[in-house]
Scaffold this motif. Structure first.
Motif, mmCIF file in Angstrom:
data_model
loop_
_atom_site.group_PDB
_atom_site.id
_atom_site.type_symbol
_atom_site.label_atom_id
_atom_site.label_comp_id
_atom_site.label_asym_id
_atom_site.label_seq_id
_atom_site.Cartn_x
_atom_site.Cartn_y
_atom_site.Cartn_z
ATOM 1 N N ASP A 24 0.819 -1.216 0.000
ATOM 2 C CA ASP A 24 0.000 0.000 0.000
ATOM 3 C C ASP A 24 0.853 1.267 0.000
ATOM 4 O O ASP A 24 0.313 2.376 0.062
ATOM 5 C CB ASP A 24 -0.942 0.017 1.204
ATOM 6 N N THR A 26 3.164 2.035 2.319
ATOM 7 C CA THR A 26 3.633 2.378 3.659
ATOM 8 C C THR A 26 5.111 2.030 3.828
ATOM 9 O O THR A 26 5.531 0.894 3.563
ATOM 10 C CB THR A 26 2.821 1.633 4.730
ATOM 11 N N TRP A 448 0.174 5.698 -3.408
ATOM 12 C CA TRP A 448 1.346 5.408 -2.594
ATOM 13 C C TRP A 448 1.894 6.652 -1.913
ATOM 14 O O TRP A 448 2.260 6.617 -0.742
ATOM 15 C CB TRP A 448 2.458 4.815 -3.490
#
Length: 492
Positions: A24, A26, A448
């Protein structure tokens, strides 16, 4: 249960950086290994390829040591264009010759231009032949180390060397190839055999792919050395600045990326090929993209030099003092040509100049002058890009120099251009992770890494910076004869 993640690793001039990123976007973990290029003589910068592979292994093991992730893909990038020559067994024959900071190939540039024609080189290769190009560096090794060159068979750069060690594949991305002037035809999108055979005889040039394509999968041997799972895909990779651009979404027509690092790099995306004798015309990192690019030989390198001179001071303290100094650095002006200069000056014999010094000037004034010198250099490049036909509609900043507010503020004030900052500005390693994630999942840069803020120029500083910029542009021609004479003394 461990979450799926990707790794991105970038081999830079002063450090290797690695990130572990969830699918994702992170940022789970990051790690750094610092290193210093070898300087075996004036104008020469080299690095042993064993450093790149050792540091990749150290970074991958550190990033995954917690055991809370399952790595599903790897992305790589690195400084470039560099020249690492190996024999047919992939044994490096000598340390790699680095990109434009290494200026040893001036004589080879003159010879190749005479043989092939300067205009013909720009027309086919997109760029004038300079010390940035890989072709003259290969020619230097052939001429100066003929016994060694006789055994050379393959050409690698930091990213493609990692790919070779990870997957066994011998490949190079199209963008890196387009910086191998005059070996690559930017119109045909392939190596140009007649010139390649003339400039780099005997080298089996690598097959070409786009940076986002999979080069192969991690071998069992590489898995043992890195701690990563065998069989996961590895990207083809690219030059670090282009991975930086991908990390902040700066690959659309009209975008200009500013990379604040050891050097300053600028990449402008254009709808069709543009050329300039003072810039680099290249293919992009993604299929169908074209760039007009520039690069300053130093930026953060000068601030690091000052930090080292000012014993006991770190960048945080010096930045505070520079902010107190104020616009114009109390009458100091600095030419940041400490390693020669790349675009748009294209002068490997240029040298740094600090003008206006008095006994009252402080560390903060000098540090401020260095930050402002980057701004003046960026403005010079922007004006050159636009004179060549570029149409800059958005500026996106990335890199370590964006971490504090002062440097980007100074550059926006000097150029009059807003700069967009994304949430994550780590740069190339994050861009490599993004491209790796796109091999295994449907992800986008806006999901992102969304925009965090926009730095807007302040009008109250404009008049002073316009005045100083005019002096900056005069300072190089006014001192050129003197610094060239000094450079000759240094090269003895």
């Amino acid at each position: 249960m461990p979450r799926n993640a990707v790794i991105g690793v970038d081999i830079g001039t002063s450090s290797s950086k690695g990130v572990l990123v969830g699918l994702d976007g992170t940022l789970i973990r990051s790690a750094v290994r610092e290193h210093t290029p070898d300087r075996p003589g004036p104008g020469r910068f080299e690095m042993d390829a064993s450093v790149w592979w050792r540091e990749f292994g150290e970074l991958s093991r550190e990033l995954t040591a917690a055991g809370d992730t399952t790595v599903v893909a790897v992305g790589v990038s690195g400084m470039g264009p560099c020249v690492l020559l190996t024999d047919e067994h992939d044994t490096p024959l000598r340390p790699a010759v680095l990109y434009g900071v290494d200026t040893r190939s001036v004589a080879q540039i003159r010879r190749i231009e005479k043989e092939l024609g300067a205009d013909a080189i720009i027309a086919r290769g997109g760029s004038a032949l300079t010390t940035q190009a890989a072709g003259p560096k290969i020619a230097w090794i052939a001429e100066e180390e003929p016994g060694l060159y006789a055994r050379a068979r393959r050409l690698y750069m930091p990213s493609s060397w990692l790919v070779r060690k990870l997957t066994g594949a011998y490949v190079l991305d199209h963008h890196s190839a387009s910086q191998c002037t005059p070996l690559y035809d930017t119109h045909a999108g392939d190596w140009y055999a007649p010139w390649a055979e003339q400039v780099a005889p005997g080298i089996d040039l690598p097959p070409l792919r786009w940076s986002g394509e999979a080069a192969g999968v991690l071998t069992a041997e590489a898995a043992r050395e890195t701690g990563l799972p065998a069989g996961i895909p590895v990207t083809t990779g690219t030059v670090d600045a282009w991975a930086e651009a991908l990390s902040v979404g700066a690959q659309h027509t009209g975008d200009l990326m500013l990379m604040y690092g050891t050097t300053m790099f600028l990449i402008h995306t254009v709808p069709e090929p543009l050329t300039s004798p003072s810039l680099w015309g290249t293919v992009g990192a993604l299929p169908g993209t074209r760039n007009l690019a520039g690069g300053m030989a130093t930026s953060g390198a000068v601030t690091n030099w000052l930090r080292d001179l000012f014993t006991g001071a770190d960048h945080t303290e010096l930045t505070r003092l520079a902010a107190e100094s104020g616009p114009g650095a109390n009458g100091l002006l600095l030419l940041p040509y400490f390693s020669g200069e790349r675009t748009p000056v294209m002068d490997p014999h240029a040298r740094g100049v600090i003008a206006g010094l008095t006994l009252s000037h402080t560390r903060g004034d000098l540090y401020r002058a260095a930050l402002e010198a980057t701004g003046f250099g960026v403005r010079h490049n922007i004006e050159t890009i636009e004179a060549a036909g570029g149409d800059i509609r958005r500026v996106v900043a990335v890199g370590g120099g964006t971490q504090g507010p002062l440097w980007t503020r100074i550059v926006s004030d000097i150029t009059g251009r807003p700069q967009e900052l994304r949430t994550v500005t780590i740069g190339a390693s994050y861009g490599g992770a993004l491209v790796a994630a796109q091999l295994v999942a449907d992800v986008s840069i806006d999901d992102w890494n969304p925009v965090r803020e926009t730095v807007t120029p302040r009008t109250e500083s404009a008049a002073r910076y316009d005045e100083l910029y005019a002096l900056y542009r005069r300072l190089y021609p006014d001192t050129m004869a003197t610094v060239h004479a000094l450079a000759a003394v240094q090269d003895r």
